[in-house]
Motif scaffolding. Sequence first.
Motif, PDB file in Angstrom:
ATOM      1  N   LYS A  12     -93.838  12.849 172.522  1.00 36.80           N
ATOM      2  CA  LYS A  12     -94.521  11.662 172.580  1.00 36.80           C
ATOM      3  C   LYS A  12     -94.643  11.317 170.870  1.00 36.80           C
ATOM      4  N   LEU A  13     -95.017  12.437 170.253  1.00 37.84           N
ATOM      5  CA  LEU A  13     -95.470  12.276 168.585  1.00 37.84           C
ATOM      6  C   LEU A  13     -94.297  11.998 167.929  1.00 37.84           C
ATOM      7  N   PHE A  14     -93.155  12.968 168.172  1.00 38.75           N
ATOM      8  CA  PHE A  14     -91.951  12.761 167.193  1.00 38.75           C
ATOM      9  C   PHE A  14     -91.387  11.291 167.476  1.00 38.75           C
ATOM     10  N   LYS A  15     -91.320  11.038 168.799  1.00 37.32           N
ATOM     11  CA  LYS A  15     -90.778   9.521 169.077  1.00 37.32           C
ATOM     12  C   LYS A  15     -91.547   8.457 168.320  1.00 37.32           C
ATOM     13  N   SER A  16     -92.619   8.590 168.253  1.00 35.20           N
ATOM     14  CA  SER A  16     -93.528   7.586 167.645  1.00 35.20           C
ATOM     15  C   SER A  16     -93.399   7.687 166.075  1.00 35.20           C
ATOM     16  N   LEU A  17     -93.040   8.862 165.512  1.00 38.11           N
ATOM     17  CA  LEU A  17     -92.765   8.995 164.155  1.00 38.11           C
ATOM     18  C   LEU A  17     -91.443   8.529 163.840  1.00 38.11           C
ATOM     19  N   GLY A  18     -90.572   8.280 164.781  1.00 35.89           N
ATOM     20  CA  GLY A  18     -89.235   7.757 164.436  1.00 35.89           C
ATOM     21  C   GLY A  18     -88.262   9.100 164.048  1.00 35.89           C
ATOM     22  N   ALA A  19     -88.729  10.223 164.566  1.00 34.52           N
ATOM     23  CA  ALA A  19     -88.092  11.451 164.332  1.00 34.52           C
ATOM     24  C   ALA A  19     -87.413  11.937 165.473  1.00 34.52           C
ATOM     25  N   LYS A  20     -86.300  12.794 165.048  1.00 37.28           N
ATOM     26  CA  LYS A  20     -85.611  13.484 166.365  1.00 37.28           C
ATOM     27  C   LYS A  20     -85.988  14.871 166.467  1.00 37.28           C
ATOM     28  N   PHE A  21     -85.463  15.684 167.453  1.00 42.15           N
ATOM     29  CA  PHE A  21     -86.215  16.851 167.952  1.00 42.15           C
ATOM     30  C   PHE A  21     -85.269  18.020 167.809  1.00 42.15           C
ATOM     31  N   THR A  22     -85.721  19.264 167.619  1.00 42.08           N
ATOM     32  CA  THR A  22     -85.206  20.412 167.704  1.00 42.08           C
ATOM     33  C   THR A  22     -86.190  21.433 168.100  1.00 42.08           C
ATOM     34  N   PRO A  23     -86.193  21.524 169.517  1.00 36.74           N
ATOM     35  CA  PRO A  23     -87.241  22.720 170.328  1.00 36.74           C
ATOM     36  C   PRO A  23     -86.624  23.591 170.136  1.00 36.74           C
ATOM     37  N   GLU A  24     -87.292  24.982 170.003  1.00 34.49           N
ATOM     38  CA  GLU A  24     -86.886  26.275 169.939  1.00 34.49           C
ATOM     39  C   GLU A  24     -87.276  26.973 171.303  1.00 34.49           C
ATOM     40  N   LEU A  25     -86.472  27.468 172.128  1.00 36.31           N
ATOM     41  CA  LEU A  25     -86.862  28.170 173.445  1.00 36.31           C
ATOM     42  C   LEU A  25     -87.199  29.627 172.838  1.00 36.31           C
ATOM     43  N   LYS A  26     -88.547  30.096 172.748  1.00 37.04           N
ATOM     44  CA  LYS A  26     -88.843  31.442 172.162  1.00 37.04           C
ATOM     45  C   LYS A  26     -88.840  32.512 173.321  1.00 37.04           C
ATOM     46  N   ALA A  27     -88.499  33.614 172.942  1.00 40.44           N
ATOM     47  CA  ALA A  27     -88.094  34.573 173.708  1.00 40.44           C
ATOM     48  C   ALA A  27     -89.617  35.048 174.416  1.00 40.44           C
ATOM     49  N   PRO A  28     -89.652  35.299 175.747  1.00 41.94           N
ATOM     50  CA  PRO A  28     -91.063  35.702 176.201  1.00 41.94           C
ATOM     51  C   PRO A  28     -91.334  36.805 175.949  1.00 41.94           C
ATOM     52  N   SER A  29     -92.661  37.393 175.914  1.00 43.40           N
ATOM     53  CA  SER A  29     -93.285  38.323 175.565  1.00 43.40           C
ATOM     54  C   SER A  29     -93.775  39.088 176.893  1.00 43.40           C
ATOM     55  N   VAL A  30     -93.341  38.609 177.982  1.00 45.82           N
ATOM     56  CA  VAL A  30     -93.681  38.979 179.248  1.00 45.82           C
ATOM     57  C   VAL A  30     -92.264  39.307 179.978  1.00 45.82           C
ATOM     58  N   GLU A  31     -92.287  40.309 180.885  1.00 46.77           N
ATOM     59  CA  GLU A  31     -91.116  40.393 181.829  1.00 46.77           C
ATOM     60  C   GLU A  31     -90.615  39.281 182.414  1.00 46.77           C
ATOM     61  N   MET A  32     -89.429  39.032 182.453  1.00 45.21           N
ATOM     62  CA  MET A  32     -88.866  37.786 183.554  1.00 45.21           C
ATOM     63  C   MET A  32     -88.118  38.308 184.572  1.00 45.21           C
ATOM     64  N   PRO A  33     -88.290  37.518 185.530  1.00 40.49           N
ATOM     65  CA  PRO A  33     -89.225  36.343 185.858  1.00 40.49           C
ATOM     66  C   PRO A  33     -90.763  36.547 185.849  1.00 40.49           C
ATOM     67  N   HIS A  34     -91.423  35.726 185.290  1.00 38.97           N
ATOM     68  CA  HIS A  34     -92.742  35.695 185.455  1.00 38.97           C
ATOM     69  C   HIS A  34     -93.456  34.883 186.694  1.00 38.97           C
ATOM     70  N   ASP A  35     -93.758  35.743 187.517  1.00 40.60           N
ATOM     71  CA  ASP A  35     -94.529  34.999 188.488  1.00 40.60           C
ATOM     72  C   ASP A  35     -93.622  33.983 189.086  1.00 40.60           C
ATOM     73  N   GLY A  36     -92.149  34.429 189.469  1.00 37.98           N
ATOM     74  CA  GLY A  36     -91.364  33.714 189.850  1.00 37.98           C
ATOM     75  C   GLY A  36     -90.745  32.546 189.093  1.00 37.98           C
ATOM     76  N   PHE A  37     -90.999  32.612 187.909  1.00 40.80           N
ATOM     77  CA  PHE A  37     -90.420  31.534 186.867  1.00 40.80           C
ATOM     78  C   PHE A  37     -89.449  32.247 185.938  1.00 40.80           C
ATOM     79  N   SER A  38     -88.233  31.971 186.093  1.00 44.72           N
ATOM     80  CA  SER A  38     -87.062  33.044 185.643  1.00 44.72           C
ATOM     81  C   SER A  38     -86.835  32.251 184.319  1.00 44.72           C
ATOM     82  N   GLN A  39     -85.791  32.984 183.412  1.00 39.72           N
ATOM     83  CA  GLN A  39     -85.314  32.516 182.354  1.00 39.72           C
ATOM     84  C   GLN A  39     -84.710  31.060 182.499  1.00 39.72           C
ATOM     85  N   ALA A  40     -84.060  30.970 183.484  1.00 42.84           N
ATOM     86  CA  ALA A  40     -82.946  29.578 183.792  1.00 42.84           C
ATOM     87  C   ALA A  40     -84.018  28.531 183.991  1.00 42.84           C
TER      88      ALA A  40
END
Length: 412
Positions: free
Chosen positions: A204-232
């Motif tokens: 929301k913020l970046f859109k309001s600023l007129g900027a584009k996006f480069t999110p980085e998916l960070k490596a989990p510090s916990v074992e995956m899947p995490h409570d059923g939440f997989s890397q995918a």
Amino acid sequence: MTLRMTLVALMLVTTTPALADGHATVESGLSYGPRPAWLISQMADSDLKTRLQSCAGQIPIRTDFSIGHRGAPLMFPEHTVESNVAAAQMGAGILECDVTFTKDHQLVCRHAQNDLHTTTDILVTGLADTCVTPFSPVSGETPASAECRTSEITLAEFLTLDPKMDAAAGDATTAEAYQGGIAAYRTSLYGAGATIMTHADSIKLFKSLGAKFTPELKAPSVEMPHDGFSQADYAQKLIDEYKAAGVPASDVWAQSFDLSDILYWIENEPEFGAQAVYLDDRYDAEDEDEGLIDPMDATTFKPTMQELADMGVNYIAPPLWMLVTVENGGIVPSVYATEAKAAGLNLIAWSLERSGPLNDGGGWYYQSIKDVTDNDGVTYELVDVLAQDVGVAGIFSDWPATVTYYANCMGL
């Protein structure tokens, strides 16, 4: 003021009307500040210095060549509203949210899942008992330490934390003292009241600023899947939040150090996968062959540049020093860079302005050119080689005005 109220207020202050082509109508509201001119003044006399000086009167224009690395963390707490507003005001056309997840699998902006002890005040709050490694004071030669993870707290709890400059005092005897340790070339002047963000908030913020996006998916510090939440699931949720916000794939450069994430996006979200950025972690080059592709890197297989291209990877991003080397006393493209370009890969460099003063070789980010790095003016010599000779598509910076000024001056 609540987080959402703060976001709304800042959006109203910083949003500018847009023309049909998407360019802001009030580009003159941008500012370089004093740093670009100061860096230029430190340069040895050269044609490049003269060219950059000739642009002193130019009006700042937003450019995708300038990428805010965690916002503008040279002076503002990283991944905060304030840090990103500052980066946008310096003309950064693309902004970054490093993405990790909470205990209830909500996406938030943090550089690592396990950095809350250095980037927030968690150790001096009631959430300190959630830390996987409690605060331990300095003891002899052993520095003070702690480890606190977003995966141990809920989103609601995360939003109660106050962000701070990323630092820790190794000589601390108390959790309060551990909050210090800020590098001498950074500052705590702009940290009070900084606003922590979820990934959705950043969109929301970046859109309001007129900027584009480069999110980085960070490596989990916990074992995956995490409570059923997989890397995918994790990789898909990142993309889903852009789709839910109506952001076109052409405005998103999703990043990961994990090649499997990149390949997942290429296969399952091809429009987003076309601009997915593989953060290459080959850091072993030491001489004139620096960056030369070796299919075997210690114990893990590394594809060649051509193999990456054949997999559908279009963008790779190594650290600054991997793209350049020294030849006859000057900065030139590395073998790594020429191999990548020969394979048709787009290059993005990280991260400028992260090394402090450059009078002693520049440290990790400048290691391949340390012999010619002896003053801060080298910053623009490096940027010029990256832009003109290596041909990078963009440069991450902790103070985006530096890159914006160069890009505007050179018409990038």
